[in-house]
Design an enzyme around this catalytic site. Sequence first.
Site, PDB file in Angstrom:
ATOM      1  N   CYS A   1      52.400  61.592   2.063  1.00  0.00           N
ATOM      2  CA  CYS A   1      53.477  61.931   3.004  1.00  0.00           C
ATOM      3  C   CYS A   1      54.748  62.354   2.265  1.00  0.00           C
ATOM      4  CB  CYS A   1      53.723  60.707   3.886  1.00  0.00           C
ATOM      5  SG  CYS A   1      55.225  60.746   4.852  1.00  0.00           S
TER       6      CYS A   1
ATOM      7  N   CYS B   1      57.914  60.489   3.254  1.00  0.00           N
ATOM      8  CA  CYS B   1      57.828  59.122   2.720  1.00  0.00           C
ATOM      9  C   CYS B   1      58.305  59.093   1.272  1.00  0.00           C
ATOM     10  CB  CYS B   1      56.394  58.592   2.781  1.00  0.00           C
ATOM     11  SG  CYS B   1      55.710  58.470   4.435  1.00  0.00           S
TER      12      CYS B   1
END
Length: 123
Positions: free
Chosen positions: A30, A33
């Site tokens: 991600c 993230c």
Amino acid sequence: MATIDLTAETFDETVGKDGIVLVDFWAEWCGPCKRFAPIFEQSSEAKTEIVHAKVDTEDQQELGAKFGVTAIPTLMAFRDGIMVFNQAGALPGPALQQLIDAVEGLDMDEVREKIAEHEAAQH
């Protein structure tokens, strides 16, 4: 204090303690993230009285499912064992600090009272 990794075995014990626990649900693949990770890490070093924890949603899929995490990163804040914040999306540093200030400023007796009222209304 650096961030700690949570698993299904350690999650309830960690978030159930008195005080504030921030939990970052993330995954290795991600992009947002990865951009949020250093902000979260800096916060963990600046606010050592707050537990900063991470849940790898790939490794701990049951935790993601238990909390209905459908987008990552998702940040949750717990205070005295009660979830008081749950939002998907990476926060910039100042917004994370605003969240921490808001959670620190909560009147937990009032929060517990509202939960009790809500539960009473459900029955």
